[in-house]
Write a protein that holds these residues in place. Sequence first.
Motif, PDB file in Angstrom:
ATOM      1  N   VAL A   1      17.106  56.365 -24.864  1.00 32.45           N
ATOM      2  CA  VAL A   1      17.430  55.050 -25.819  1.00 32.45           C
ATOM      3  C   VAL A   1      17.336  53.819 -25.014  1.00 32.45           C
ATOM      4  CG1 VAL A   1      17.341  53.057 -27.188  1.00 32.45           C
ATOM      5  CG2 VAL A   1      17.407  55.814 -27.955  1.00 32.45           C
ATOM      6  N   TRP A   2      18.454  53.881 -24.414  1.00 31.08           N
ATOM      7  CA  TRP A   2      19.015  53.632 -22.782  1.00 31.08           C
ATOM      8  C   TRP A   2      18.203  54.164 -21.540  1.00 31.08           C
ATOM      9  CZ3 TRP A   2      22.202  48.934 -23.913  1.00 31.08           C
ATOM     10  CH2 TRP A   2      22.968  49.085 -24.610  1.00 31.08           C
ATOM     11  N   ILE A   3      17.476  54.367 -21.102  1.00 34.38           N
ATOM     12  CA  ILE A   3      16.705  55.292 -20.095  1.00 34.38           C
ATOM     13  C   ILE A   3      15.603  54.597 -20.231  1.00 34.38           C
ATOM     14  CG2 ILE A   3      15.577  57.300 -18.806  1.00 34.38           C
ATOM     15  CD1 ILE A   3      17.913  58.653 -19.441  1.00 34.38           C
ATOM     16  N   ARG A   4      14.668  54.548 -21.642  1.00 35.70           N
ATOM     17  CA  ARG A   4      13.960  53.699 -21.597  1.00 35.70           C
ATOM     18  C   ARG A   4      13.805  52.355 -21.317  1.00 35.70           C
ATOM     19  NH1 ARG A   4      11.417  56.768 -27.511  1.00 35.70           N
ATOM     20  NH2 ARG A   4      10.688  58.393 -26.892  1.00 35.70           N
ATOM     21  N   MET A   5      15.080  52.084 -22.120  1.00 34.23           N
ATOM     22  CA  MET A   5      15.235  50.184 -21.896  1.00 34.23           C
ATOM     23  C   MET A   5      15.053  49.720 -20.361  1.00 34.23           C
ATOM     24  SD  MET A   5      18.164  49.283 -24.605  1.00 34.23           S
ATOM     25  CE  MET A   5      18.085  47.871 -24.131  1.00 34.23           C
ATOM     26  N   MET A   6      15.529  50.095 -20.380  1.00 35.58           N
ATOM     27  CA  MET A   6      15.835  50.565 -18.395  1.00 35.58           C
ATOM     28  C   MET A   6      14.792  50.733 -17.764  1.00 35.58           C
ATOM     29  SD  MET A   6      18.403  52.217 -15.381  1.00 35.58           S
ATOM     30  CE  MET A   6      17.550  53.697 -15.080  1.00 35.58           C
TER      31      MET A   6
ATOM     32  N   PHE B   1      10.726  53.968  -9.416  1.00 35.84           N
ATOM     33  CA  PHE B   1       9.942  54.896  -9.642  1.00 35.84           C
ATOM     34  C   PHE B   1       9.466  56.566  -9.884  1.00 35.84           C
ATOM     35  CE2 PHE B   1       8.773  50.463 -12.747  1.00 35.84           C
ATOM     36  CZ  PHE B   1       9.177  50.832 -13.100  1.00 35.84           C
ATOM     37  N   GLN B   2       8.964  56.275  -8.369  1.00 31.60           N
ATOM     38  CA  GLN B   2       8.484  57.443  -8.327  1.00 31.60           C
ATOM     39  C   GLN B   2       9.421  58.350  -8.056  1.00 31.60           C
ATOM     40  OE1 GLN B   2       6.840  56.890  -3.863  1.00 31.60           O
ATOM     41  NE2 GLN B   2       5.897  58.947  -4.783  1.00 31.60           N
ATOM     42  N   LYS B   3      10.529  57.611  -7.650  1.00 33.37           N
ATOM     43  CA  LYS B   3      12.338  58.830  -8.057  1.00 33.37           C
ATOM     44  C   LYS B   3      12.021  59.758  -9.042  1.00 33.37           C
ATOM     45  CE  LYS B   3      15.029  58.481  -3.775  1.00 33.37           C
ATOM     46  NZ  LYS B   3      15.018  57.812  -3.069  1.00 33.37           N
ATOM     47  N   VAL B   4      12.442  58.532 -10.110  1.00 29.31           N
ATOM     48  CA  VAL B   4      12.737  59.090 -11.238  1.00 29.31           C
ATOM     49  C   VAL B   4      11.257  59.908 -11.804  1.00 29.31           C
ATOM     50  CG1 VAL B   4      13.493  58.302 -13.663  1.00 29.31           C
ATOM     51  CG2 VAL B   4      14.377  56.960 -11.605  1.00 29.31           C
TER      52      VAL B   4
ATOM     53  N   ARG C   1       8.229  60.095 -23.720  1.00 31.91           N
ATOM     54  CA  ARG C   1       7.349  61.180 -24.878  1.00 31.91           C
ATOM     55  C   ARG C   1       7.875  61.112 -25.842  1.00 31.91           C
ATOM     56  NH1 ARG C   1       6.398  66.130 -20.318  1.00 31.91           N
ATOM     57  NH2 ARG C   1       5.429  64.601 -18.764  1.00 31.91           N
ATOM     58  N   PRO C   2       7.573  61.662 -26.544  1.00 31.93           N
ATOM     59  CA  PRO C   2       7.922  61.597 -28.212  1.00 31.93           C
ATOM     60  C   PRO C   2       8.661  62.255 -28.069  1.00 31.93           C
ATOM     61  CG  PRO C   2       5.408  61.345 -28.463  1.00 31.93           C
ATOM     62  CD  PRO C   2       5.585  61.161 -26.333  1.00 31.93           C
ATOM     63  N   GLY C   3      10.025  61.821 -28.526  1.00 35.49           N
ATOM     64  CA  GLY C   3      10.933  62.795 -28.497  1.00 35.49           C
ATOM     65  C   GLY C   3      11.814  62.334 -27.319  1.00 35.49           C
ATOM     66  N   GLY C   4      11.621  61.569 -26.859  1.00 36.59           N
ATOM     67  CA  GLY C   4      12.569  61.345 -25.348  1.00 36.59           C
ATOM     68  C   GLY C   4      11.982  60.659 -24.082  1.00 36.59           C
ATOM     69  N   VAL C   5      12.814  61.226 -23.286  1.00 35.64           N
ATOM     70  CA  VAL C   5      11.574  61.251 -22.147  1.00 35.64           C
ATOM     71  C   VAL C   5      11.831  62.363 -21.181  1.00 35.64           C
ATOM     72  CG1 VAL C   5      12.699  58.764 -21.376  1.00 35.64           C
ATOM     73  CG2 VAL C   5      14.253  60.226 -20.705  1.00 35.64           C
TER      74      VAL C   5
ATOM     75  N   ASP D   1      26.097  49.204 -16.821  1.00 29.83           N
ATOM     76  CA  ASP D   1      27.004  49.265 -17.574  1.00 29.83           C
ATOM     77  C   ASP D   1      27.799  50.020 -18.413  1.00 29.83           C
ATOM     78  OD1 ASP D   1      28.231  47.924 -15.886  1.00 29.83           O
ATOM     79  OD2 ASP D   1      28.299  46.042 -16.432  1.00 29.83           O
ATOM     80  N   ARG D   2      26.730  50.418 -19.486  1.00 31.95           N
ATOM     81  CA  ARG D   2      26.925  51.462 -20.641  1.00 31.95           C
ATOM     82  C   ARG D   2      26.013  52.538 -20.962  1.00 31.95           C
ATOM     83  NH1 ARG D   2      25.756  47.028 -25.707  1.00 31.95           N
ATOM     84  NH2 ARG D   2      26.503  48.959 -26.310  1.00 31.95           N
ATOM     85  N   MET D   3      25.334  52.504 -19.732  1.00 29.22           N
ATOM     86  CA  MET D   3      24.328  54.159 -19.884  1.00 29.22           C
ATOM     87  C   MET D   3      25.427  54.983 -20.288  1.00 29.22           C
ATOM     88  SD  MET D   3      21.464  55.561 -18.960  1.00 29.22           S
ATOM     89  CE  MET D   3      20.436  54.433 -18.407  1.00 29.22           C
TER      90      MET D   3
END
Lengths: 451, 155
Positions: free
Chosen positions: A156-161, A202-205, A216-220, A337-339
């Motif tokens: 969720v936090w990765i998605r937010m970032m 983005f390319q790195k990630v 993707r559905p279910g996470g990243v 800070d919160r990841m």
Amino acid sequence: MTTTENLNISNAAEIISAGTSEGGQELQLRADMSHKAVLRESGAVLRMSESQVASLADTQSEDQTMIINMGPQHPSTHGVLRLMLELKGETVLRCKPVIGYLHTGMEKTGESLTFMQGGTNVTRMDYASPLNNELVFSMATEKLLGIDQDIPERAVWIRMMLSELNRISSHLLFMATNGMDIGAVSMMLYGFREREEVLRFFQKVTGLRMNHNFIRPGGVAADLPAGWRDEVLGLLDALPQRLAEYEILMTGQPIWRERLQGVGVITRDEAIALSATGPILRSTGLAWDLRRDMPYLRYSEVEFDVIVGSYGDAFDRYSIRLNEIRESMRIVRQILDRMPQGDYRIQDKKVTPPPRGRIDESMEALIHHFKIFTEGFKVPEGEAYVAIESPRGEIGCYIASDGSATPYRMHVRAPSFVNIQTMPLMMHGGLIADAVAVISSVDPVLGEVDR
Amino acid sequence: MSQTTSHTADDVRFVSKTDYLKTLTSLRSEGFEMCADLTAVDFLTHPGRTISPEVATQISLERFELVVNLLSLSQRRRVRLRVQLSESDPSIDSAFDLYPGTEAMEREVYDMFGITFTGHPDLTRILMPEDWVGFPLRKDYSQGSIPVQFKGAAS
């Protein structure tokens, strides 16, 4: 149906005979018209088919108003947007956006792709903020699966970032194109330069600069790579002085202000009536941001301000986007800070393929992997609408599922598609030179308009 | 008008075609200021769809379904209307006078499904070319088997 059947000849004749006097269609003082009449006029715009206007343009005499065609290959139309403008002198009387030049039937295509493959399709709609498209599609799928509350925290936090970084890159692109449209060409280089740095992250990630198919559905799709935190910090440290440069180059500059202030004005009621969202709605002074007002992911747990304007003009929309970059950076700092640690995708065997390592040692894992990628996973019958705040406004995804592995119907509520309806209203009575500023301030992405 | 909450916890209401405008009017006065989205679904190959048994007894399911998502900015909530439209008469009143923002959305639904909106000021195709034959998002308009249509080319 043939072309001739679609031609409403009598209507065309009426308009030609109307000559220079367009009657109720001509610009009237706002005070002389009821609110409803203003909306109706601006909503209904030209009331002619494309072919009618084309035939009409040949028969116009010099003393009549002139209908000119802008685009679809005009450099300031952000792709293949075509505008038909009716001019009297330099004043725009009416305007009609003609779209569909980039239509490739993506909603139809979506019906034959599995929920797993769907991300590759939707990510190509709004190509300036692909991660938000993937996010809304994934959230709609998860809602149908009933797993929307079970997504691991880290995912969720990765998605937010990523969503916030994408907002930054999209707004930087706006800075570039807006500058170019208004004539500050050096801004184009600066905007693209900064955006490229975000895309490099983005390319790195994700492995790709654009069209990531990462959420993707279910996470990243994967965990963040080693050293991601330093990369993001580097970005966050570099951007503030670049934004300060923009302020010097544009915000405080008299020519810049002259070109944007008081141009393309829209009121709050008009924006709401025309279903406009995002910076257009906020420029009218209404603080409406889905991240704050109907929170998704963990936006309720981070602090940020909703930037609003007060005049509803192109300058407000420019400064809203500029300051939204700063707010997004603020959110990203809090995310850093919160990841949390943990899984980056749900450990639900139904939607998550087995890890690569397991495939080498387990026959079942291999079969599972093969089946999930060839057949996809089945999504229960149902229908769901999910909306999130993309850089351009409310992006929504409506999915109706018949219980199979592909969506029965997949519809994307594209903010650009809805927002370009405000253009005729904003251009109404303005100068043709300001039409360019208006198009730019709406910031449409034609891939999303036409889908 | 029958009311139900689907398993996805959205506020979903089934509205008959004749009550459509009346319902929109009353919802608008209840504070649903914005029509966020308007689309349609062709249930040709999935006529059962998702409907709770009690609703199924009250409405007759038709081939087309108009799906309207309204948004209340003041109350921060959404409501979704589902309207059944028959195959023989796929037409409905336009919501343009209440929600001018539906102008492009209704044109898109007309373009893709062939559903006509009575009272729409400019009901022309919006994404497909003017002289296109067929409605692409209908389920009987299959993918890939349609000959490519070229404008103005010798056939």
